[in-house]
Write a protein that holds these residues in place. Structure first.
Motif, PDB file in Angstrom:
ATOM      1  N   LEU A  48      -4.013  -7.939 -29.550  1.00 33.22           N
ATOM      2  CA  LEU A  48      -4.678  -6.683 -29.875  1.00 33.22           C
ATOM      3  C   LEU A  48      -5.897  -6.548 -28.979  1.00 33.22           C
ATOM      4  CD1 LEU A  48      -4.987  -4.256 -31.941  1.00 33.22           C
ATOM      5  CD2 LEU A  48      -6.445  -5.794 -33.273  1.00 33.22           C
ATOM      6  N   ARG A  49      -6.229  -5.297 -28.587  1.00 33.37           N
ATOM      7  CA  ARG A  49      -7.392  -5.089 -27.717  1.00 33.37           C
ATOM      8  C   ARG A  49      -8.572  -4.433 -28.432  1.00 33.37           C
ATOM      9  NH1 ARG A  49      -6.859  -1.703 -23.549  1.00 33.37           N
ATOM     10  NH2 ARG A  49      -4.889  -0.739 -24.150  1.00 33.37           N
ATOM     11  N   ARG A  50      -8.290  -3.522 -29.361  1.00 38.07           N
ATOM     12  CA  ARG A  50      -9.370  -2.822 -30.060  1.00 38.07           C
ATOM     13  C   ARG A  50      -8.906  -2.499 -31.476  1.00 38.07           C
ATOM     14  NH1 ARG A  50     -13.009  -0.266 -26.446  1.00 38.07           N
ATOM     15  NH2 ARG A  50     -13.300   1.604 -27.731  1.00 38.07           N
ATOM     16  N   ALA A  51      -9.880  -2.381 -32.383  1.00 34.10           N
ATOM     17  CA  ALA A  51      -9.549  -2.038 -33.767  1.00 34.10           C
ATOM     18  C   ALA A  51     -10.620  -1.135 -34.338  1.00 34.10           C
ATOM     19  CB  ALA A  51      -9.410  -3.299 -34.622  1.00 34.10           C
ATOM     20  N   GLY A  52     -10.190  -0.208 -35.171  1.00 32.67           N
ATOM     21  CA  GLY A  52     -11.106   0.662 -35.893  1.00 32.67           C
ATOM     22  C   GLY A  52     -10.643   0.762 -37.331  1.00 32.67           C
ATOM     23  N   LEU A  53     -11.510   0.355 -38.280  1.00 37.28           N
ATOM     24  CA  LEU A  53     -11.128   0.319 -39.685  1.00 37.28           C
ATOM     25  C   LEU A  53     -12.204   0.960 -40.547  1.00 37.28           C
ATOM     26  CD1 LEU A  53      -9.886  -3.382 -39.900  1.00 37.28           C
ATOM     27  CD2 LEU A  53      -8.449  -1.345 -39.777  1.00 37.28           C
ATOM     28  N   LEU A  54     -11.778   1.539 -41.656  1.00 38.09           N
ATOM     29  CA  LEU A  54     -12.697   1.992 -42.684  1.00 38.09           C
ATOM     30  C   LEU A  54     -12.917   0.870 -43.676  1.00 38.09           C
ATOM     31  CD1 LEU A  54     -11.940   4.880 -41.593  1.00 38.09           C
ATOM     32  CD2 LEU A  54     -12.219   5.659 -43.944  1.00 38.09           C
ATOM     33  N   ALA A  55     -14.050   0.920 -44.351  1.00 42.25           N
ATOM     34  CA  ALA A  55     -14.337  -0.091 -45.373  1.00 42.25           C
ATOM     35  C   ALA A  55     -15.257   0.500 -46.413  1.00 42.25           C
ATOM     36  CB  ALA A  55     -14.991  -1.331 -44.748  1.00 42.25           C
ATOM     37  N   GLY A  98     -15.488  -7.978 -27.272  1.00 42.26           N
ATOM     38  CA  GLY A  98     -16.772  -7.962 -26.577  1.00 42.26           C
ATOM     39  C   GLY A  98     -16.727  -7.291 -25.224  1.00 42.26           C
ATOM     40  N   THR A  99     -15.560  -6.750 -24.856  1.00 42.81           N
ATOM     41  CA  THR A  99     -15.411  -6.123 -23.535  1.00 42.81           C
ATOM     42  C   THR A  99     -16.279  -4.885 -23.390  1.00 42.81           C
ATOM     43  OG1 THR A  99     -13.149  -6.938 -23.349  1.00 42.81           O
ATOM     44  CG2 THR A  99     -13.761  -5.070 -21.941  1.00 42.81           C
ATOM     45  N   GLN A 100     -16.247  -4.002 -24.386  1.00 40.34           N
ATOM     46  CA  GLN A 100     -17.029  -2.756 -24.275  1.00 40.34           C
ATOM     47  C   GLN A 100     -18.503  -3.053 -24.462  1.00 40.34           C
ATOM     48  OE1 GLN A 100     -15.497   0.843 -26.035  1.00 40.34           O
ATOM     49  NE2 GLN A 100     -17.544   1.555 -26.595  1.00 40.34           N
ATOM     50  N   LYS A 101     -19.310  -2.553 -23.555  1.00 35.70           N
ATOM     51  CA  LYS A 101     -20.741  -2.825 -23.593  1.00 35.70           C
ATOM     52  C   LYS A 101     -21.542  -1.692 -24.220  1.00 35.70           C
ATOM     53  CE  LYS A 101     -19.860  -6.692 -21.633  1.00 35.70           C
ATOM     54  NZ  LYS A 101     -19.802  -7.885 -22.519  1.00 35.70           N
TER      55      LYS A 101
END
Length: 1020
Positions: A585-592, A640-643
């Protein structure tokens, strides 16, 4: 002709109106998939034509008595294009005065039967005005360069086929909601006869049968929904479906046979009566089950079929239809739903932002070629490479529900692909659309939602292509969604299916041996991006909702990554973190739930920060959950790729695991000196609480063993009673180890508990609570021991708008909605009620919706108290003054009086401090003073005097008392009195870390135990 080609052709045209308007209009018909005027109306004047001859100003006509024109006026005119009951259309040359063209139409309209829409165009600009009687006019305006935007194409398409869709105050959301209500009515009726609840399944066989039945019902209703959509968008012949339903009302059995035949034909393609049916396939028509419906059900579906399904809104369709199809969600029909814009808030930064950055960079590299309209083979290769990326990126929703997150993700990818194709067309390249529903993956346990998710994204995909000018000519029309799984997202159930011994093999003849045995962790499909709204379920509800065995297996599988008391949504964060770590997986976006920002829930974010990073977060946002408004947090993270970091819409340098950007208070450590001072109240888990009037009767009632009922009866305090003015409640408190037989000797309390508590506890899934039904679920022995001997204790609500603390009598039993502190000094009260502790608690605590939640493990046990020399007495005096002022306001002597309650009590019971003149058995008279309203009028006034109202108003005297207390506490710390919240947090964190380091150093310096040196014999 596709939109890009249409735009390119007519952007260049600069000639006269008369030379090209018919060609322009015919191209537009081709673009929209509409017949041209000549093809639709060979007569050239009846319903759809160019040059519709009219008389300007209808009032110039003179009519004879029969209504016929008596004398034709000399001046006649022509409408450039006219379609009966749809529009009148007037062209002008480029950059000519379109207002003049509109005025012409105003003069024509009565002669043209007052069409719903009046449209003017100069080959570059389009202006569409509504012309409905009795409504406020609405105007739709766009240019040739904007014609391929979905909204503009939808407006044009509606002008041709359903102009009343443009009537003010009618929306696609309303269309979708109304249709969901209609389908839901049929679903309710059908499910009463057919549905089997999956949750009741215990064995593999029961599980399989229940799942198949639920899926068949959902799939049947979804097939009908899709057919209505397909008919209204030209994928099926016109009226082929609606006629089946209209005719089926009189013969339900024949209706079922005909509808099943249509489904079978759609599965493979072929002929249905005289109609040619396309090949649809795509899982939905693999089986053609049709449930026999009643006449009423068929009639309701026939009525639904009359609606215009081409205007359904896919982004909310699944959510709304799920409420109609799923019995568990039926109560939510008519409630609010999550909008497309809400979903984009998460999907855009997680999925689209890196793609848009890359696309913008590529457009910049090709800007010079774009300006001249020609590019090289190398530049085409760059476009192709980006197109390949767009059309192969995989998006997973491991809690997909009815598919709204996946549809929005697909829509955004399609929109970007369309932008790329348009850009390539201007460079002289022809690119075909390749983004498809097969780039979506999903996991969903609920059968209804699982089926709806597939239908929603299929309909959404086909609708998007149609709305954006792309033909749906491919066959099969529907694509297989093999990566959509109807499974539990966290655990895989395993069943014992094979006998291990001869004895077991023989036993299976009499007893089924396929029961659920154990679970293992679910492996998620590989994906590039995850976007999801996982279920929110607090630890206290997980046992009831999921079952004890499932929860135990969940902890067994995930205990090394998710704390035992964490919210259910935390498991999705842990799984996504696993995917990032394993490079699946490269990126994730979740609600909580907002609780993820603190306590044990935050541990999953701490891990994400250690192994990767959070690049996007919305710390607090309103959301729709099960039809109700709640507050959630949104979190996007990667390896940690996106700065770039964005928190609450602002660019920041870092996002902490508590979703703040500045002082990282999550680094705070627990301090030993604060341990064993704060406790949560008892959890009763049953109707142990009683009205005060009943308690007073029991307090003077005798028992066979001579002990008073006051041994078990105490006033009860919960969070609401602290901040509001509630009717007094008492509670049966059986302590920590009272036996059943001992309890039975207290007649009235025992009978009440046996009648009201025991039946509730018999349903409890925890054996200890079920068997020991007379004891509170959580008896809190540690709290009881800590409060023993205190003259009073401090209490605060667990969840409250304002962080308030009050003093309470030790005879009062606190509920689990309260945290109590085993201190009885004013100095301690002052420190906790100071601004410094409030700021710390607000930042380290969590929230329930908008209300702060106090969590002692993070708010109190980490709080560094000052160590004053001379300010202690000043703080205590200010705290005492604050409390006295508040108490006088809450219970003014003018409206209250003191009344003493008298009853029997024992010196070894909870009322010992109030017992007077005990006898040899230790039983005496309790005199318990109470503050009550003087009269009914005073009671009405007192009802408004609550801590919530007081702190909402915050009068000057209250503000001054708090300011005095804060100044004393600031002096004790050595802080300036008017520090900002951020400065307070920075200083308190530094003090916490300093104290923690000192405690650690002190612990390591403790003298080790020494022993004498052993002799050789002893060593041997």
């Amino acid at each position: 002709m596709n939109p890009a080609e249409f735009k390119k052709k007519w952007a260049k045209y600069a000639g006269k109106e008369t030379s090209a308007y018919q060609e322009h209009f015919n191209d537009l018909c081709t673009l929209l998939g509409q017949p041209s005027p000549v093809a639709a109306d060979p007569s050239g004047s009846e319903s759809f034509c160019f040059q519709k001859r009219v008389v300007k100003d209808a009032e110039l006509f003179a009519f004879d008595d029969g209504g016929r024109v008596a004398e034709e006026p000399e001046e006649r005119g022509f409408a450039d294009v006219w379609k009966r009951d749809c529009f009148a259309w007037e062209y002008k040359g480029k950059k000519k005065n379109l207002e003049e063209a509109y005025r012409q139409l105003l003069r024509y309209r009565e002669s043209l039967l007052n069409p719903p829409l009046l449209i003017v165009c100069d080959f570059d600009r389009y202006i569409i005005r509504t012309n409905f009687t009795g409504t406020v006019q609405e105007t739709y305006e766009f240019t040739n360069a904007q014609i391929d935007e979905p909204r503009n194409l939808s407006v044009l398409r509606a002008a041709f086929s359903d102009p009343y869709f443009l009537k003010p105050q009618r929306t696609t959301a309303q269309v979708t909601e109304n249709l969901a209500q209609q389908i839901g009515e049929v679903a309710r009726s059908l499910q009463k006869r057919e549905s089997v609840e999956l949750v009741d399944a215990k064995s593999r066989r029961e599980h399989s049968v229940a799942q198949r039945k639920n899926l068949r019902i959902a799939r049947f209703l979804n097939r009908i929904v899709f057919c209505f959509f397909a008919e209204d968008t030209g994928l099926l012949p016109k009226n082929v479906v609606t006629e089946i339903f209209k005719n089926g009302v009189d013969d339900p059995r024949h209706f079922a046979e005909v509808l099943e035949e249509l489904f079978r034909t759609m599965a493979k393609g072929g002929t249905f009566g005289a109609q040619k049916i396309r090949h649809f396939n795509g899982h939905l028509f693999e089986e053609a089950t049709v449930f026999e419906l009643t006449e009423d059900e068929i009639g309701k579906l026939a009525e639904a079929g009359e609606a215009d399904w081409q205007f359904i809104q896919p982004s909310i369709m699944g959510n709304l239809f799920e409420r109609g199809l799923d019995p568990d969600q039926r109560a939510q029909l008519g409630a609010h739903y999550t909008s497309e814009e809400d979903i984009k808030t998460l999907v855009e930064p997680v999925l689209m932002a890196p793609l848009r950055r890359e696309w913008n960079q590529l457009k910049g590299e090709l800007a010079q070629s774009y300006a001249i309209g020609k590019a090289s083979t190398k530049e085409r290769a760059k476009l192709t490479a980006f197109h390949n990326k767009l059309s192969t990126i995989m998006v997973l929703d491991p809690a997909c529900g009815s598919g709204n997150f996946l549809y929005v993700a697909l829509q955004l990818l399609l929109d970007l692909e369309k932008e790329l194709i348009t850009f390539a067309t201007q460079l002289g390249f022809r690119f075909e659309p390749r983004v498809s529903v097969q780039q979506l993956k999903a996991i969903e346990l609920n059968a209804y939602a699982y089926e709806l998710a597939q239908v929603s994204v299929q309909i959404g995909y086909l609708k998007w292509r149609r709305d954006n000018g792309w033909p749906n000519e491919n066959e099969p029309v529907l694509q297989n969604l093999d990566e959509f799984l109807n499974e539990d997202a966290l655990l895989v159930p395993h069943f014992r299916s094979k006998a291990k011994t001869l004895r077991e093999a023989r036993a299976v003849e009499h007893v089924s041996d396929d029961a659920l045995k154990f679970y293992t962790e679910r492996n998620w499909p590989k994906a590039d991006v995850i976007v999801s709204n996982p279920p929110f379920l607090g630890t206290s509800r997980q046992w009831d909702k999921l079952g004890r065995f499932y929860c135990e297996e969940l902890q067994r599988s995930y205990g090394d990554r998710v704390p035992g008391a964490a919210d259910l949504c935390c498991y999705w964060f842990a799984k996504a973190a696993d995917g990032l770590q394993s490079k699946r997986l490269r990126r994730a976006g979740l609600l909580a739930t907002q609780a993820i920002r603190g306590g044990v829930n935050r541990e999953v974010l701490n891990r994400i920060k250690r192994e990767g990073d959070i690049f996007f977060a919305v710390s607090d946002r309103e959301w729709i959950l099960e039809g109700a408004n709640v507050h959630v947090s949104m979190i996007g993270f990667d390896d940690g790729t996106q700065k770039e970091r964005t928190l609450d819409g602002q660019s920041v340098s870092a996002i902490n695991s508590n979703l703040t950007a500045n002082v990282n208070v999550t680094a705070a450590k627990k301090l030993r000196r604060n341990l064993n001072l704060s406790f949560r109240g008892t959890q009763k888990s049953g109707d142990f609480d009683i009205r005060e009037e009943l308690a007073h009767k029991w307090l003077v009632a005798p028992n066979p063993h001579g002990r008073p009922n006051s041994d078990l009866l105490r006033p009860w305090l919960n969070g609401s009673a602290i901040v509001k003015r509630m009717p007094p409640r008492w509670i049966i408190d059986t302590g920590t180890n009272l036996t059943h037989d001992e309890f039975a000797l207290f007649e009235a309390p025992y009978l009440h508990a046996a009648c009201y508590v025991k039946p509730q506890r018999e349903k409890n899934k925890r054996a200890h609570r079920r068997l020991n039904w007379w004891l509170h679920a959580e008896t809190c022995s540690g709290m009881r021991e800590a409060l023993a001997g205190q003259k009073r204790f401090l209490a605060t609500p667990r969840i409250s708008k304002f962080r308030v603390f009050i003093w309470s009598d030790p005879v009062v039993l606190p509920d689990d909605g309260i945290y109590v502190f085993a201190r009885d000094d004013d100095y301690f009260f002052g420190l906790l009620h100071s601004r410094f502790h409030e700021v710390w608690a607000l930042k380290l605590g969590t929230r329930l919706e908008t209300r702060p939640r106090y969590t002692p493990t993070t708010c109190f046990e980490t709080f560094p108290f000052p160590e004053p020399d001379k300010e202690r007495e000043e703080i205590a005096a200010a705290a005492k003054g604050l409390n006295e002022l508040r108490e006088n306001w809450l219970n003014p002597p003018e409206w209250t009086l003191s009344r003493t309650i008298i009853f029997s009590g024992s010196i070894d019971g909870p009322w010992s401090r109030y017992v007077h003149k005990p006898n040899r058995e230790g039983i005496g008279t309790v005199r318990y003073p109470r503050i009550e309203a003087r009269d009914d009028e005073s009671a009405k006034k007192l009802a408004k005097r609550t801590l919530t109202n007081l702190y909402n108003e915050r009068p000057a005297w209250l503000a001054n008392a708090h300011a005095k207390l804060d100044a004393a506490v600031a002096a004790a710390y050595g802080f300036e009195p008017n520090l900002s919240d951020e400065a307070i947090l920075e200083k308190l964190l530094a003090l916490n870390l300093e104290r923690s380091a000192a405690e650690k150093s002190s612990s390591s310096r403790r003298k080790r135990r020494t022993s004498r040196e052993k002799t050789n014999e002893e060593l041997i």
